[in-house]
Motif scaffolding. Sequence first.
Motif, PDB file in Angstrom:
ATOM      1  N   VAL A   1      36.643  34.899  26.961  1.00 19.68           N
ATOM      2  CA  VAL A   1      37.385  34.598  25.993  1.00 19.68           C
ATOM      3  C   VAL A   1      38.173  33.601  26.203  1.00 19.68           C
ATOM      4  N   GLY A   2      38.229  31.948  25.620  1.00 17.92           N
ATOM      5  CA  GLY A   2      38.965  31.049  25.946  1.00 17.92           C
ATOM      6  C   GLY A   2      38.337  30.006  26.703  1.00 17.92           C
ATOM      7  N   ASN A   3      38.630  28.768  26.853  1.00 16.06           N
ATOM      8  CA  ASN A   3      38.172  27.562  27.469  1.00 16.06           C
ATOM      9  C   ASN A   3      38.731  27.644  28.786  1.00 16.06           C
ATOM     10  N   LEU A   4      38.236  27.989  29.798  1.00 13.88           N
ATOM     11  CA  LEU A   4      38.674  28.015  31.260  1.00 13.88           C
ATOM     12  C   LEU A   4      37.913  26.831  31.781  1.00 13.88           C
ATOM     13  N   LYS A   5      38.972  25.891  32.176  1.00  9.19           N
ATOM     14  CA  LYS A   5      38.667  24.386  32.902  1.00  9.19           C
ATOM     15  C   LYS A   5      37.789  24.110  33.753  1.00  9.19           C
ATOM     16  N   LYS A   6      38.341  25.025  34.951  1.00 11.63           N
ATOM     17  CA  LYS A   6      37.332  24.889  36.255  1.00 11.63           C
ATOM     18  C   LYS A   6      37.399  26.060  37.026  1.00 11.63           C
ATOM     19  N   GLY A   7      36.832  26.072  38.072  1.00  8.53           N
ATOM     20  CA  GLY A   7      36.516  27.087  38.767  1.00  8.53           C
ATOM     21  C   GLY A   7      37.674  27.550  39.925  1.00  8.53           C
ATOM     22  N   GLY A   8      37.607  28.692  40.590  1.00  4.56           N
ATOM     23  CA  GLY A   8      38.679  28.786  41.549  1.00  4.56           C
ATOM     24  C   GLY A   8      38.761  30.303  42.033  1.00  4.56           C
ATOM     25  N   THR A   9      39.753  30.719  42.624  1.00  5.38           N
ATOM     26  CA  THR A   9      39.828  31.957  43.578  1.00  5.38           C
ATOM     27  C   THR A   9      40.874  32.753  42.707  1.00  5.38           C
ATOM     28  N   VAL A  10      40.828  34.090  42.654  1.00  3.65           N
ATOM     29  CA  VAL A  10      41.856  34.977  42.304  1.00  3.65           C
ATOM     30  C   VAL A  10      42.109  35.932  43.394  1.00  3.65           C
ATOM     31  N   ASP A  11      43.294  35.630  44.155  1.00  2.00           N
ATOM     32  CA  ASP A  11      43.516  36.603  45.155  1.00  2.00           C
ATOM     33  C   ASP A  11      44.791  37.408  44.893  1.00  2.00           C
ATOM     34  N   LYS A  12      44.647  38.635  44.323  1.00  2.00           N
ATOM     35  CA  LYS A  12      45.667  39.308  43.567  1.00  2.00           C
ATOM     36  C   LYS A  12      45.346  40.720  43.813  1.00  2.00           C
ATOM     37  N   PRO A  13      46.116  41.561  44.699  1.00  2.00           N
ATOM     38  CA  PRO A  13      46.051  43.163  44.756  1.00  2.00           C
ATOM     39  C   PRO A  13      45.915  43.746  43.456  1.00  2.00           C
ATOM     40  N   LEU A  14      45.032  44.928  43.497  1.00  2.00           N
ATOM     41  CA  LEU A  14      44.935  45.619  42.171  1.00  2.00           C
ATOM     42  C   LEU A  14      45.285  46.972  42.513  1.00  2.00           C
ATOM     43  N   GLY A  15      45.838  47.670  41.729  1.00  2.00           N
ATOM     44  CA  GLY A  15      46.132  49.262  41.735  1.00  2.00           C
ATOM     45  C   GLY A  15      46.177  49.716  40.437  1.00  2.00           C
ATOM     46  N   ARG A  16      46.613  51.135  40.109  1.00  2.00           N
ATOM     47  CA  ARG A  16      46.930  51.693  38.959  1.00  2.00           C
ATOM     48  C   ARG A  16      47.869  51.189  38.216  1.00  2.00           C
ATOM     49  N   SER A  17      47.574  50.905  36.994  1.00  2.00           N
ATOM     50  CA  SER A  17      48.791  50.525  36.153  1.00  2.00           C
ATOM     51  C   SER A  17      49.774  51.387  35.923  1.00  2.00           C
ATOM     52  N   PRO A  18      51.042  51.245  36.162  1.00  2.00           N
ATOM     53  CA  PRO A  18      52.262  52.131  36.052  1.00  2.00           C
ATOM     54  C   PRO A  18      52.523  52.349  34.491  1.00  2.00           C
TER      55      PRO A  18
END
Length: 347
Positions: free
Chosen positions: A175-192
Motif C-alpha cells: 500500500v503506497g508509492n514506494l519510490k525505490k528499492g533498498g535494504t531494511v536492516d532492523k532487528p525483530l522481536g515480540r511486540s511488547p
Amino acid sequence: MSEQVLHISIPDGAIGQRLDAILAQQLPDYSRSRIQSWIKDGLVEMDGVVCQKPRHAVLGGEKIKLIVLLEDSTQVEAQEIALDIVYEDSAILVLNKPVGLVVHPGAGNPDGTLMNALLHYHPPLREVPRAGIVHRLDKDTSGLMVVAKTVPAQTHLVEQLQRHAVERIYDAVLVGNLKKGGTVDKPLGRSPQDRKKMAVREVGGKPAVSHYRVLEHFRAHTRVRVKLETGRTHQIRVHMAHLGYALVGDPVYGSRFRIPKRMNAEFVAFLRAFQRQALHAGALSLTHPLSGKVMKWRAPMPDDMMELVDILREDVEIFEEQQLGYDEFDYDYGVEVEWVTDDDIPD
C-alpha cells in the motif's frame, strides 16, 4: 522425542553475548526458551565441555555441539490433502504451498495442516523430525517450501538456513508509492504491546535483513520483490510496515485502505475483499544435500494476486486515458463502425 546433532561456530564478533542469545540468533527456527532448556539439560557442548548456563558469556570462535530434541510426529494424523509438488527426489521435495494451509498443527489448527498432508503423501517422514519441515510460511502466504525426506538431508538444509545460504525471494504488493528499492536492516522481536505480533526491537530483537526492489508502480500501490537474508517470523510484513508501506490485505500489520481517486467501483470492491497479505514465495534456491549442486525453482503468483496486479494495472490505464481527455468521447465497442475513406469525401 527425536534428536538431531548440530555443529555451530560462534561468530568472532559475538564476544560478551549470552550463550542462549547467540544460539537463538544462529538457530532462527527454534525459540530462545527452547534453546535455554536444551542448555540447562546438558545438551550443549562448548569446545568439548558441557555448558549448562544460558547466561554464559561467549568469547567468539567457540565450537558448539548441540543435541536438538524435537517432538516426533508419530502422534500427528496422516490426512489426504492435495499437495502441489514442484520437485521430488530421494532426499528432498519442493512444494508450492497454497493460501490458507497452516504448516504445523497447533492451537486452533489441530489438523488439516501441511504436516498432516506430508505424512499421508510420504509415510516414512514419521522418522524425520517435524516430518522434514525445515522452514515455514504463514498460513495466508503462498509459495515454495523445501521439505527434507531424510534426517541427513534435514541436517544439511538446516545448516544452510543457519548460514543464510538458502535463497528465498518473495513477490509482494504494498500500500503506497514506494519510490525505490533498498535494504531494511532492523532487528525483530515480540511486540511488547501484543505478544501475538512481531515488531522492530532495537534492543533485544534478533537480527533481520530484507532486501527489496521495486518492480512496478501503480496509482496508490507498489509491486516489489523481496530477498530475505534472514528468516524471522513475519519478517517481510513487519519490515515493509516499518517503512510505511504495509502489504495489501495484511490483517495484522496493515493500514487502512488506500483507494485512488475515481477508481472503478468494481476494483474498489475487490481491494476491500482482499483479506490476506499479498505475499508469495516465488523463488527458492539451495544446494542439494546429496549432489552438492545449486538448484533453483520458481512458482507463479496465485490467481488472487495475479488478479490484484491486473486490476491495479487496468486502473492506471483507465486513469491515464481519463487524464488525456479520452473520457470526453462516447465509445461503444459493441457497435460496428463504418470507417470513412478518402474516396468517400466529395471534392
